[in-house]
Scaffold this motif. Structure first.
Motif, PDB file in Angstrom:
ATOM      1  N   ILE A  82       0.812  -1.212   0.000  1.00 24.18           N
ATOM      2  CA  ILE A  82       0.000   0.000   0.000  1.00 24.18           C
ATOM      3  C   ILE A  82       0.848   1.267   0.000  1.00 24.18           C
ATOM      4  O   ILE A  82       0.393   2.330  -0.427  1.00 24.18           O
ATOM      5  N   ASP A  83       2.118   1.168   0.452  1.00 34.04           N
ATOM      6  CA  ASP A  83       2.991   2.341   0.461  1.00 34.04           C
ATOM      7  C   ASP A  83       3.154   2.918  -0.943  1.00 34.04           C
ATOM      8  O   ASP A  83       3.307   4.133  -1.109  1.00 34.04           O
ATOM      9  N   ARG A  84       3.119   2.056  -1.938  1.00 33.80           N
ATOM     10  CA  ARG A  84       3.304   2.540  -3.315  1.00 33.80           C
ATOM     11  C   ARG A  84       2.115   3.376  -3.771  1.00 33.80           C
ATOM     12  O   ARG A  84       2.274   4.386  -4.466  1.00 33.80           O
ATOM     13  N   ILE A  85       0.923   2.971  -3.394  1.00 37.14           N
ATOM     14  CA  ILE A  85      -0.260   3.742  -3.764  1.00 37.14           C
ATOM     15  C   ILE A  85      -0.294   5.049  -2.972  1.00 37.14           C
ATOM     16  O   ILE A  85      -0.693   6.100  -3.503  1.00 37.14           O
ATOM     17  N   GLU A  86       0.116   5.011  -1.726  1.00 39.83           N
ATOM     18  CA  GLU A  86       0.191   6.242  -0.933  1.00 39.83           C
ATOM     19  C   GLU A  86       1.162   7.230  -1.572  1.00 39.83           C
ATOM     20  O   GLU A  86       0.888   8.428  -1.636  1.00 39.83           O
ATOM     21  N   LEU A 113      -9.454  -1.662   0.162  1.00 44.97           N
ATOM     22  CA  LEU A 113      -8.732  -0.399   0.303  1.00 44.97           C
ATOM     23  C   LEU A 113      -9.488   0.504   1.263  1.00 44.97           C
ATOM     24  O   LEU A 113     -10.695   0.674   1.158  1.00 44.97           O
ATOM     25  N   LYS A 114      -8.758   1.075   2.221  1.00 45.71           N
ATOM     26  CA  LYS A 114      -9.335   2.042   3.141  1.00 45.71           C
ATOM     27  C   LYS A 114      -8.908   3.438   2.721  1.00 45.71           C
ATOM     28  O   LYS A 114      -7.717   3.731   2.631  1.00 45.71           O
ATOM     29  N   LEU A 115      -9.894   4.288   2.471  1.00 49.61           N
ATOM     30  CA  LEU A 115      -9.598   5.605   1.924  1.00 49.61           C
ATOM     31  C   LEU A 115      -9.163   6.630   2.963  1.00 49.61           C
ATOM     32  O   LEU A 115      -8.586   7.650   2.602  1.00 49.61           O
ATOM     33  N   GLU A 116      -9.429   6.387   4.227  1.00 48.87           N
ATOM     34  CA  GLU A 116      -9.192   7.414   5.242  1.00 48.87           C
ATOM     35  C   GLU A 116      -7.749   7.923   5.236  1.00 48.87           C
ATOM     36  O   GLU A 116      -7.509   9.140   5.229  1.00 48.87           O
ATOM     37  N   ARG A 117      -6.788   7.012   5.233  1.00 51.55           N
ATOM     38  CA  ARG A 117      -5.389   7.444   5.235  1.00 51.55           C
ATOM     39  C   ARG A 117      -5.023   8.117   3.910  1.00 51.55           C
ATOM     40  O   ARG A 117      -4.300   9.115   3.893  1.00 51.55           O
ATOM     41  N   LEU A 118      -5.519   7.597   2.786  1.00 53.29           N
ATOM     42  CA  LEU A 118      -5.231   8.212   1.494  1.00 53.29           C
ATOM     43  C   LEU A 118      -5.792   9.628   1.420  1.00 53.29           C
ATOM     44  O   LEU A 118      -5.175  10.523   0.833  1.00 53.29           O
ATOM     45  N   GLU A 119      -6.955   9.843   2.023  1.00 52.64           N
ATOM     46  CA  GLU A 119      -7.546  11.176   2.032  1.00 52.64           C
ATOM     47  C   GLU A 119      -6.691  12.147   2.844  1.00 52.64           C
ATOM     48  O   GLU A 119      -6.512  13.308   2.460  1.00 52.64           O
ATOM     49  N   LYS A 120      -6.140  11.678   3.960  1.00 50.55           N
ATOM     50  CA  LYS A 120      -5.254  12.522   4.761  1.00 50.55           C
ATOM     51  C   LYS A 120      -3.985  12.879   3.987  1.00 50.55           C
ATOM     52  O   LYS A 120      -3.498  14.008   4.056  1.00 50.55           O
ATOM     53  N   ILE A 121      -3.460  11.909   3.255  1.00 51.05           N
ATOM     54  CA  ILE A 121      -2.275  12.155   2.438  1.00 51.05           C
ATOM     55  C   ILE A 121      -2.582  13.173   1.349  1.00 51.05           C
ATOM     56  O   ILE A 121      -1.788  14.077   1.066  1.00 51.05           O
ATOM     57  N   LEU A 134      -9.169  19.937  -3.667  1.00 52.11           N
ATOM     58  CA  LEU A 134      -8.839  18.608  -3.163  1.00 52.11           C
ATOM     59  C   LEU A 134      -9.403  17.578  -4.133  1.00 52.11           C
ATOM     60  O   LEU A 134     -10.613  17.562  -4.390  1.00 52.11           O
ATOM     61  N   PRO A 135      -8.577  16.704  -4.692  1.00 50.06           N
ATOM     62  CA  PRO A 135      -9.079  15.716  -5.646  1.00 50.06           C
ATOM     63  C   PRO A 135     -10.104  14.772  -5.014  1.00 50.06           C
ATOM     64  O   PRO A 135     -10.076  14.505  -3.813  1.00 50.06           O
ATOM     65  N   GLN A 136     -10.980  14.262  -5.846  1.00 45.33           N
ATOM     66  CA  GLN A 136     -11.943  13.259  -5.409  1.00 45.33           C
ATOM     67  C   GLN A 136     -11.271  11.900  -5.398  1.00 45.33           C
ATOM     68  O   GLN A 136     -10.633  11.494  -6.369  1.00 45.33           O
ATOM     69  N   LEU A 137     -11.412  11.163  -4.297  1.00 40.02           N
ATOM     70  CA  LEU A 137     -10.911   9.796  -4.185  1.00 40.02           C
ATOM     71  C   LEU A 137     -12.108   8.860  -4.088  1.00 40.02           C
ATOM     72  O   LEU A 137     -12.978   9.033  -3.235  1.00 40.02           O
ATOM     73  N   ASP A 138     -12.159   7.879  -4.988  1.00 40.99           N
ATOM     74  CA  ASP A 138     -13.313   6.977  -5.075  1.00 40.99           C
ATOM     75  C   ASP A 138     -13.060   5.654  -4.378  1.00 40.99           C
ATOM     76  O   ASP A 138     -11.933   5.144  -4.377  1.00 40.99           O
ATOM     77  N   GLU A 139     -14.126   5.099  -3.833  1.00 45.64           N
ATOM     78  CA  GLU A 139     -14.066   3.758  -3.268  1.00 45.64           C
ATOM     79  C   GLU A 139     -13.731   2.751  -4.370  1.00 45.64           C
ATOM     80  O   GLU A 139     -14.056   2.941  -5.551  1.00 45.64           O
ATOM     81  N   ILE A 140     -13.108   1.652  -3.982  1.00 43.86           N
ATOM     82  CA  ILE A 140     -12.699   0.636  -4.939  1.00 43.86           C
ATOM     83  C   ILE A 140     -13.924  -0.089  -5.511  1.00 43.86           C
ATOM     84  O   ILE A 140     -14.883  -0.385  -4.791  1.00 43.86           O
TER      85      ILE A 140
END
Length: 230
Positions: A82-86, A113-121, A134-140
């Motif tokens: 997951i570090d790579r996607i972050e 995939l949990k979006l909470e951490r990605l949203e913080k990033i 702020l870009p939109q991040l979609d659920e998988i």
């Protein structure tokens, strides 16, 4: 000027931003800051009350930042690590991106995939790069569900075939468009998925002659589309 994020229509910073402003940046009453709601509004404000949990401010002026005349949506299959996607999310936001979508492909190793951490990033990258959107991040979602969406006028699937020339994304995309680019998992797209994408109106493109990791390919696509619009 220091940029902070507050999505709600209130005149105080979030607890995390309040702590950062007071303890790290050593800001105090009377200091000037900028606050964005992530939707293009940027407020020039003055700190009116110092509090580690709720730092209040007074809005002096508000400016609306115009959206870019093009939009980029990268759709990527999350990597096993997951570090790579972050890393991709952070760097894509810094470069500039409107939407990031995640999907499960036939060869995907990560299916949750949990979006909470990605949203913080994404929020941190937006503030660091001094942007107001702020870009939109979609659920998988599944690959088949993803390609049914038809809101983008330029739709591409990135794939490096073993034989036969394929158009490079930088040449296949036209400036000023709404782009949607599919980036496959570590095991790449299956032949069935490539055919499904083709049937759904996606054009096959490459990102160069080198085989790229998933997160590198996703960021490269973002950079190429930004480049042709500058």
């Amino acid at each position: 000027m220091h940029l902070f994020y507050q999505a709600q229509p209130v005149t105080y910073l979030t607890e995390d931003d309040s702590r950062h402003a007071i303890r790290t940046l050593r800001l105090g009453v009377g200091d000037t800051i900028a606050v964005t709601d992530g939707h293009g509004n940027r407020h020039s404000a003055v700190i009116s009350q110092v509090d580690n949990r709720r730092c209040s401010f007074r809005i002096v002026d508000t400016q609306m930042t115009a959206p870019r005349p093009f939009s980029i949506r990268i759709c990527v299959a999350p990597t096993k690590n997951i570090d790579r996607i972050e890393w991709f999310v952070e760097k894509a936001v810094e470069i500039g991106i409107e939407r990031i979508s995640f999907f499960i492909g036939q060869h995907s190793e990560r299916r949750m995939l949990k979006l909470e951490r990605l949203e913080k990033i994404a929020v941190a990258a937006m503030k660091q790069s001094l942007q107001s959107y702020l870009p939109q991040l979609d659920e998988i979602v599944s690959f088949s569900d993803l390609i049914k969406e038809g809101i983008d006028d330029q739709r591409f699937i990135a794939h490096l075939p073993e034989h036969g020339p394929v158009l490079n994304l930088a040449k296949g995309a036209s400036p000023g468009g709404r782009y949607m680019v599919l980036i496959g998992p570590e095991g790449d797209f299956s032949e069935k998925e490539i055919q499904q994408a083709n049937d759904a109106g996606f054009q096959m493109v490459t990102l160069g002659s080198n085989r790229l990791r998933t997160e590198t390919a996703a960021l490269t696509a973002c950079q190429l589309l930004t480049f042709i619009n500058t």
